[in-house]
Design a protein around this motif. Structure first.
Motif, short mmCIF file in Angstrom:
data_model
loop_
_atom_site.label_atom_id
_atom_site.label_comp_id
_atom_site.label_asym_id
_atom_site.label_seq_id
_atom_site.Cartn_x
_atom_site.Cartn_y
_atom_site.Cartn_z
N ALA A 45 4.46 13.98 -0.29
CA ALA A 45 2.83 13.34 -0.45
C ALA A 45 2.61 12.52 0.88
O ALA A 45 3.43 12.20 1.74
N ARG A 46 1.40 12.29 1.08
CA ARG A 46 0.95 11.56 2.29
C ARG A 46 -0.42 10.47 1.64
O ARG A 46 -1.29 11.38 1.24
N VAL A 47 -0.30 9.29 1.89
CA VAL A 47 -1.53 8.41 1.74
C VAL A 47 -2.68 8.77 2.82
O VAL A 47 -2.16 8.29 4.07
N VAL A 48 -3.86 9.05 2.71
CA VAL A 48 -4.84 9.18 3.87
C VAL A 48 -5.68 8.43 3.93
O VAL A 48 -6.51 8.28 4.80
N ALA A 49 -6.06 7.53 2.78
CA ALA A 49 -7.08 6.86 2.42
C ALA A 49 -6.89 5.48 1.42
O ALA A 49 -5.95 5.88 0.74
N VAL A 50 -7.36 4.52 1.88
CA VAL A 50 -6.99 3.38 0.82
C VAL A 50 -8.60 2.86 0.90
O VAL A 50 -9.34 2.38 1.79
N VAL A 51 -8.89 2.12 -0.32
CA VAL A 51 -10.20 1.39 -0.52
C VAL A 51 -9.70 0.12 -1.35
O VAL A 51 -9.01 0.09 -2.17
N ASP A 52 -10.72 -0.94 -0.82
CA ASP A 52 -10.52 -2.25 -1.68
C ASP A 52 -11.67 -2.98 -1.24
O ASP A 52 -12.13 -2.90 -0.01
N ILE A 53 -12.19 -3.61 -2.18
CA ILE A 53 -13.53 -4.50 -1.62
C ILE A 53 -12.89 -5.94 -0.87
O ILE A 53 -14.05 -6.23 -0.17
N ASP A 54 -11.84 -6.41 -0.86
CA ASP A 54 -11.24 -7.26 -0.27
C ASP A 54 -10.86 -6.91 1.04
O ASP A 54 -9.81 -6.05 1.27
N GLU A 55 -11.50 -7.30 2.15
CA GLU A 55 -11.14 -6.38 3.52
C GLU A 55 -9.66 -6.83 4.21
O GLU A 55 -9.28 -6.29 4.71
N ASP A 56 -9.43 -8.25 3.80
CA ASP A 56 -8.24 -8.58 4.25
C ASP A 56 -7.07 -7.88 3.43
O ASP A 56 -6.12 -7.52 4.45
N GLU A 63 -2.21 -1.03 6.71
CA GLU A 63 -1.18 -1.10 7.58
C GLU A 63 0.35 -0.90 7.12
O GLU A 63 1.02 -0.20 7.59
N GLU A 64 0.47 -1.53 5.71
CA GLU A 64 2.05 -1.18 5.09
C GLU A 64 2.00 0.26 4.66
O GLU A 64 3.08 0.84 4.82
N LEU A 65 0.82 1.01 4.32
CA LEU A 65 0.92 2.61 4.12
C LEU A 65 0.57 3.31 5.12
O LEU A 65 0.52 4.60 4.90
N GLU A 66 0.37 2.67 6.51
CA GLU A 66 0.50 3.66 7.59
C GLU A 66 -0.93 4.47 7.46
O GLU A 66 -0.94 5.70 7.85
N VAL A 67 -2.14 3.88 7.14
CA VAL A 67 -3.20 4.52 6.88
C VAL A 67 -4.22 4.18 8.28
O VAL A 67 -4.46 2.87 8.45
N ASP A 68 -4.80 5.30 8.93
CA ASP A 68 -5.59 4.93 10.11
C ASP A 68 -6.81 4.05 9.82
O ASP A 68 -7.26 4.22 8.59
N ALA A 69 -7.54 3.68 10.59
CA ALA A 69 -8.55 3.02 10.33
C ALA A 69 -9.83 3.63 9.81
O ALA A 69 -10.53 3.24 9.02
N ASP A 70 -9.73 5.03 10.38
CA ASP A 70 -10.92 5.84 9.67
C ASP A 70 -10.74 6.47 8.21
O ASP A 70 -11.45 6.91 7.75
N GLY A 71 -9.49 6.01 7.73
CA GLY A 71 -9.06 6.15 6.31
C GLY A 71 -9.15 4.92 5.51
O GLY A 71 -8.57 4.98 4.38
N ARG A 72 -9.92 3.86 5.83
CA ARG A 72 -10.00 2.78 5.24
C ARG A 72 -11.42 2.17 4.94
O ARG A 72 -12.27 2.68 5.58
#
Length: 360
Positions: A45-56, A63-72
C-alpha cells in the motif's frame, strides 16, 4: 506479443495487480494517523492523499504519512475529484455521523473503503449501504478488529459446532472515557451520534453478535447521560433478547480509571470467556462441564491487522472480515438501545430484516 490488457491510462492489468494499493486518508485524527500509518508502512500500500478540515492536523498527519503537498486537502470531495485517477481506496477515520456521506462519495468513485466503526449512526443509512454494497465489486470493510482477535475467532468456531448455541451472555467494558474526551467530538452528539455506547460500546456489541451469530429480537437499556439533552451516555446497561431464547447483558462505563473488557458466553455444556486490558488482544478460556477450565494455545504470530485483512480482500476480491451487514446489525441494536433508554426502558423490537445473517 503479450496477452496482457492495456487500461485507458496506459497501465496494464498486470501493473495494476502488482502495484501498491493507493490510499487516501480521510481524517487526520487517531484512526487516520495510526491506521493510516499502517498503510504507509505496508509493502502492498501507499498513502497518496490526506484530507482534514483542520490545517494544522492535516500538515502534521501528512508529514507523518509522508504525503507530498499536492496530496493534502481540506475538502473531501475535492480530494476525490483531484485524485480520481490516483486512488484505489480510502480510509475513513472521521466522526461517526460523517461516515455515511463519505462512504457514498467513495462508492460513487468506485473506491474500496475501510471505514472506522460504527458504519453509520442512522438505521436507514446502514440499510442503504448494505444494499449498495451487495451490488458492488469493491470492498467495504468496517473497522471491527475483534474479528481478527484469535480469542473471538475461537469462540465463533465453537458456537458454529452442531449442538452448541449460547443462551446466557454477559459482556462489560470500561475506561476513562468521560473525562478524557470532555469537550471533544466524541461527546458532541451531532458528530458522534451518541455517547459511550456508540463509541467503545460498538466494539462490545459487535464482538458478541459476530462471534455468536445470534439474531437479536428486542433490546432494553438504561443510561446515565452526561448532557442535559440526554444524547451522550457515559454509562449504559443494555439487555438483548435473541430469537433462540438467550439473552445478553452489556454493562458499559466510561467513568473508570483504566480499560478492561470481559465477555462470558454460556450454554448447557459450558462456556467461553474473553478478557482484555488496555486494548490488548483478549485472553481465551473454555469451560467444560466435566473437565473444567482450559486455555487453548492461541498462535498470534500471524494475526492480521485491519490493514492486512483489508488489503487481502482488495487483492483477492473476497468478502472482508467485517462487512456492511455486521455494521448494520450493530447499528440496529444500538439505535434500539437509545430508544429504550430515552423512553421508559421497555424492550424495543429489532426488525429481523436488519439483523438476519441469511440475506438470501
Amino acid at each position: 506479443m503479450s496477452d496482457t490488457a492495456v487500461d485507458g491510462d496506459g497501465t496494464t492489468s498486470a501493473d495494476t495487480e502488482l502495484r501498491p494499493t493507493r490510499v487516501g486518508v480521510v481524517g487526520a485524527g487517531y484512526i487516520g494517523t495510526v491506521v493510516g500509518g499502517e498503510f504507509a508502512e505496508h509493502e502492498d500500500a501507499r498513502v497518496v492523499a490526506v484530507v482534514d478540515i483542520d490545517e494544522d492536523a492535516l500538515t502534521e498527519a501528512a508529514e507523518e504519512l509522508e504525503v507530498d503537498a499536492d496530496g493534502r486537502y481540506t475538502d473531501y470531495e475535492t480530494m476525490l475529484d483531484a485524485e480520481a485517477d490516483g486512488l484505489d481506496a480510502v480510509l475513513i477515520g472521521t466522526p461517526h455521523t460523517l461516515h455515511y456521506e463519505q462512504i457514498l462519495a467513495a462508492m460513487e468513485h468506485d473506491l474500496h473503503v475501510l471505514c472506522d466503526k460504527p458504519l453509520t449512526t442512522d438505521l436507514d443509512d446502514a440499510r442503504d449501504l448494505v444494499a449498495r454494497d451487495a451490488e458492488r465489486e469493491e470492498v467495504l470493510m468496517v473497522g471491527y478488529q475483534r474479528h481478527l482477535f484469535q480469542a473471538f475467532v475461537e469462540a465463533r468456531d465453537l458456537w458454529a459446532e452442531e449442538g452448541r448455541e449460547p443462551k446466557w451472555i454477559t459482556a462489560e467494558v470500561c475506561q476513562d472515557w468521560v473525562d478524557r474526551f470532555e469537550g471533544a467530538w466524541r461527546q458532541n452528539a451531532d458528530l458522534s451520534g451518541g455517547g459511550y455506547l456508540y463509541d467503545t460500546g460498538s466494539h462490545l456489541l459487535d464482538c458478541v453478535l459476530w462471534s455468536t451469530g445470534l439474531t437479536p429480537e428486542a433490546v432494553s437499556a438504561s443510561m446515565d447521560f452526561v448532557d442535559d439533552e440526554r444524547r451522550v451516555d457515559g454509562r449504559a446497561n443494555v439487555t438483548v433478547r435473541f430469537t433462540n431464547g438467550g439473552t445478553a447483558s452489556f454493562s458499559l462505563s466510561g467513568e473508570t480509571p483504566c480499560m478492561r473488557e470481559h465477555v462470558r458466553m454460556w450454554d448447557e455444556q459450558g462456556a467461553v470467556t474473553m478478557d482484555s486490558k488496555d486494548w490488548e488482544p483478549s485472553e481465551y478460556v473454555e469451560i467444560d462441564e466435566t473437565s473444567g477450565e482450559h486455555r487453548p494455545y492461541l498462535d498470534r504470530r500471524n494475526q492480521q491487522s485491519k490493514v492486512d485483512a483489508f488489503l487481502e480482500s482488495v487483492r483477492t476480491g473476497t468478502e472482508p472480515v467485517a462487512t456492511a451487514l455486521d455494521g448494520l446489525r450493530v447499528t440496529a441494536v444500538t439505535e434500539a438501545a437509545y430508544e429504550s433508554a430515552r423512553g421508559d426502558g421497555s424492550f424495543v423490537a429489532v426488525d429481523p430484516d436488519d439483523v438476519a445473517l441469511d440475506r438470501s
